[in-house]
Design a protein around this motif. Structure first.
Motif, mmCIF file in Angstrom:
data_model
loop_
_atom_site.group_PDB
_atom_site.id
_atom_site.type_symbol
_atom_site.label_atom_id
_atom_site.label_comp_id
_atom_site.label_asym_id
_atom_site.label_seq_id
_atom_site.Cartn_x
_atom_site.Cartn_y
_atom_site.Cartn_z
ATOM 1 N N THR A 7 42.465 40.311 40.628
ATOM 2 C CA THR A 7 41.860 39.815 41.952
ATOM 3 C C THR A 7 41.813 40.992 42.917
ATOM 4 O O THR A 7 42.678 41.943 42.900
ATOM 5 C CB THR A 7 42.510 38.769 42.623
ATOM 6 N N ASP A 8 40.904 41.169 43.716
ATOM 7 C CA ASP A 8 40.800 41.698 44.993
ATOM 8 C C ASP A 8 40.053 41.165 46.264
ATOM 9 O O ASP A 8 39.256 40.522 45.895
ATOM 10 C CB ASP A 8 40.458 43.458 44.530
ATOM 11 N N ARG A 9 40.407 41.446 47.312
ATOM 12 C CA ARG A 9 39.646 41.063 48.502
ATOM 13 C C ARG A 9 38.454 41.885 48.582
ATOM 14 O O ARG A 9 37.485 41.334 49.166
ATOM 15 C CB ARG A 9 40.582 41.177 49.910
ATOM 16 N N LEU B 216 47.306 41.015 41.198
ATOM 17 C CA LEU B 216 46.840 40.652 42.670
ATOM 18 C C LEU B 216 46.534 42.023 43.528
ATOM 19 O O LEU B 216 47.464 42.813 43.321
ATOM 20 C CB LEU B 216 47.957 39.934 43.406
ATOM 21 N N GLY B 217 45.238 42.168 43.991
ATOM 22 C CA GLY B 217 44.876 43.624 44.705
ATOM 23 C C GLY B 217 44.758 44.720 43.556
ATOM 24 O O GLY B 217 45.546 45.812 43.486
ATOM 25 N N THR B 218 43.676 44.449 42.504
ATOM 26 C CA THR B 218 43.884 45.226 41.240
ATOM 27 C C THR B 218 43.061 46.593 41.624
ATOM 28 O O THR B 218 43.416 47.281 40.763
ATOM 29 C CB THR B 218 42.895 44.579 40.119
ATOM 30 N N THR C 293 42.802 49.620 54.247
ATOM 31 C CA THR C 293 43.139 48.146 53.788
ATOM 32 C C THR C 293 43.975 48.018 52.425
ATOM 33 O O THR C 293 44.391 47.250 51.919
ATOM 34 C CB THR C 293 41.916 47.448 53.617
ATOM 35 N N ALA C 294 43.888 49.293 51.633
ATOM 36 C CA ALA C 294 44.519 49.155 50.265
ATOM 37 C C ALA C 294 45.936 49.611 50.704
ATOM 38 O O ALA C 294 46.801 49.723 49.950
ATOM 39 C CB ALA C 294 43.900 50.025 49.523
ATOM 40 N N LEU C 295 46.187 50.533 51.703
ATOM 41 C CA LEU C 295 47.403 51.079 52.159
ATOM 42 C C LEU C 295 48.409 50.234 53.068
ATOM 43 O O LEU C 295 49.681 50.262 52.700
ATOM 44 C CB LEU C 295 47.184 52.499 52.703
ATOM 45 N N GLY D 207 38.938 37.483 46.274
ATOM 46 C CA GLY D 207 39.501 36.625 47.416
ATOM 47 C C GLY D 207 40.752 37.169 48.129
ATOM 48 O O GLY D 207 41.405 38.203 47.437
ATOM 49 N N ASP D 208 41.549 36.426 48.823
ATOM 50 C CA ASP D 208 42.426 36.625 49.618
ATOM 51 C C ASP D 208 43.764 36.119 48.702
ATOM 52 O O ASP D 208 43.712 35.029 48.282
ATOM 53 C CB ASP D 208 42.637 36.209 51.035
ATOM 54 N N TRP D 209 44.545 37.267 48.428
ATOM 55 C CA TRP D 209 45.938 36.887 47.554
ATOM 56 C C TRP D 209 45.683 35.791 46.457
ATOM 57 O O TRP D 209 44.799 35.957 45.280
ATOM 58 C CB TRP D 209 47.181 36.879 48.378
ATOM 59 N N SER E 279 51.767 42.821 41.110
ATOM 60 C CA SER E 279 51.095 43.246 42.294
ATOM 61 C C SER E 279 51.607 44.755 42.635
ATOM 62 O O SER E 279 52.847 44.699 42.787
ATOM 63 C CB SER E 279 50.946 42.228 43.597
ATOM 64 N N ASN E 280 50.585 45.724 43.030
ATOM 65 C CA ASN E 280 50.966 46.726 43.874
ATOM 66 C C ASN E 280 50.224 46.584 45.268
ATOM 67 O O ASN E 280 49.243 46.856 45.249
ATOM 68 C CB ASN E 280 50.584 48.015 43.237
ATOM 69 N N PRO E 281 50.825 45.745 46.183
ATOM 70 C CA PRO E 281 50.027 45.460 47.426
ATOM 71 C C PRO E 281 50.067 46.519 48.217
ATOM 72 O O PRO E 281 50.872 47.616 48.240
ATOM 73 C CB PRO E 281 50.660 44.163 47.814
HETATM 74 C C1 LIG Z 1 47.704 49.592 46.945
HETATM 75 S S1 LIG Z 1 46.433 49.025 46.307
HETATM 76 C C2 LIG Z 1 46.556 48.924 44.605
HETATM 77 C C3 LIG Z 1 45.461 48.986 43.749
HETATM 78 C C4 LIG Z 1 45.870 49.028 42.297
HETATM 79 N N1 LIG Z 1 46.603 47.637 41.985
HETATM 80 C C5 LIG Z 1 46.602 50.345 42.047
HETATM 81 O O1 LIG Z 1 47.813 49.922 41.804
HETATM 82 O O2 LIG Z 1 46.098 51.331 41.885
HETATM 83 C C6 LIG Z 1 46.248 47.340 47.071
HETATM 84 C C7 LIG Z 1 44.801 46.597 46.558
HETATM 85 O O3 LIG Z 1 45.371 45.335 47.381
HETATM 86 C C8 LIG Z 1 43.890 44.888 47.839
HETATM 87 N N2 LIG Z 1 44.107 44.080 49.095
HETATM 88 C C9 LIG Z 1 44.598 44.247 50.279
HETATM 89 N N3 LIG Z 1 44.706 43.117 50.982
HETATM 90 C C10 LIG Z 1 44.374 42.019 50.271
HETATM 91 C C11 LIG Z 1 44.535 40.675 50.156
HETATM 92 N N4 LIG Z 1 44.460 40.017 51.395
HETATM 93 N N5 LIG Z 1 43.952 39.851 49.148
HETATM 94 C C12 LIG Z 1 43.713 40.494 47.804
HETATM 95 N N6 LIG Z 1 43.560 41.866 47.956
HETATM 96 C C13 LIG Z 1 43.990 42.549 48.799
HETATM 97 C C14 LIG Z 1 43.244 46.209 48.273
HETATM 98 O O4 LIG Z 1 41.730 45.981 48.480
HETATM 99 C C15 LIG Z 1 43.765 47.090 47.260
HETATM 100 O O5 LIG Z 1 42.648 47.076 46.200
#
Ligand SMILES: C[S@@+](CC[C@H](N)C(=O)[O-])C[C@H]1O[C@@H](n2cnc3c(N)ncnc32)[C@H](O)[C@@H]1O
Length: 289
Positions: A154-156, A131-133, A218-220, A181-183, A197-199
């Protein structure tokens, strides 16, 4: 550091590889933890040569155009832009992954989440979702190690998914399905043996975000506490794991006990936290029974 372009003046145009590196190293001295390595990687990237070429040809003269390109990259590095965005690449789990400013730069500590997934399930077929790739780091590493697994990534962010899909194509990895999509929403109720997941988990007011300003916010950060995404995933995972399935989550170094409480309250068992190579609590896994 000279301003971009200044290195390509008459004197600098005489520069050898060794001299250009020495100048660059001095310029990055107070601005990077690894000035020599940064300078070498950027010059090798500019020359489109392996890093070893620099050591083998220290006397080679650089032309003005090359020096100018190198100087511009050095200027951006000196202003804090991450090396991976300048070269467009970062290695993760021995995979050369393309990265752009649309994705988080994969961190070495995230390899611990990959290790835990591999340890939890050795060779049997498995459906696994990341999740959140982002650039695809976790999903692509697992897909390479376990070609019989079916990965969903997946990713948003559609821009992030484009990067991840490009990486899969370039690496010839075919056992990953990409969904936007969202989560849990794009999963349509499907269940998995492993959810990893690494959210985003940095609190919105954390001063560390300043140093991370080139990466997508948004990734952080998921919100005020930093725990928001971890809690959503802990709760939603119950509807998307098979009995006996595992949830594997990367988190911040101070979030392990809050997350463990949330997982136990959600009904998970065998909650265990693992430290990264720096000794910080980093990855927690839990079983759904
Ligand atoms: C910390 S990054 C991790 C990226 C990758 N998995 C890594 O470990 O390098 C978090 C990821 O979650 C995605 N993300 C944030 N909110 C999200 C949501 N509500 N649904 C899906 N993905 C989401 C971000 O776009 C981002 O790519």
């Amino acid at each position: 550091m000279a301003e971009p372009g200044n290195l390509a003046d008459k004197a600098a145009a005489q520069a050898s590889i060794a001299a250009a590196l020495a100048r660059a190293r001095a310029a990055l001295h107070t601005r990077s933890d690894s000035p020599q390595l940064d300078a070498e990687l950027l010059l090798a990237y500019t020359l489109r040569r392996p890093r070893s070429y620099l050591g083998a040809h220290p006397e080679q003269r650089l032309d003005v155009a090359t020096l100018d390109r190198f100087e511009r990259l050095m200027g951006r590095r000196a202003h804090g832009e991450p090396l991976a965005y300048l070269t467009g690449e970062r290695e993760f789990w021995s995979l050369a992954l393309a990265v752009t400013p649309d994705v988080l730069i994969p961190r070495p500590e995230t390899e611990l989440a990959v290790e835990r997934c591999l340890a939890l399930r050795t060779d049997a077929h498995a459906d696994v979702v990341d999740l959140g790739t982002g650039c695809g780091a976790i999903a692509l590493a697992l897909a390479t190690e376990r070609p019989v697994w079916h990965l969903v990534a997946t990713d948003r962010s559609s821009a992030a998914l484009d990067v991840a899909q490009g990486n899969a194509r370039r690496l010839g990895i075919n056992n990953v399905e990409f969904l936007r999509g969202d989560w849990f929403k794009p999963l349509n109720g499907r269940r998995f043996e492993i959810i990893v997941s690494n959210p985003p988990y940095v609190a919105a007011a954390d001063p560390a975000l300043t140093a991370l300003r080139f990466e997508p916010v948004t990734a952080l950060t998921p919100g005020n506490t930093g725990m928001e995404a971890l809690r959503i995933i802990a709760l939603g995972a119950r509807e998307h794991l098979v009995p006996g399935g595992w949830l594997v989550l990367e988190h911040g170094t101070t979030q392990a006990s809050d997350l463990a409480r949330a997982l136990v309250a959600a009904g998970f068992t065998r909650v265990r936290c693992y430290a990264d190579l720096a000794g910080h609590d980093r990855v927690t896994e839990a079983q759904w029974t």
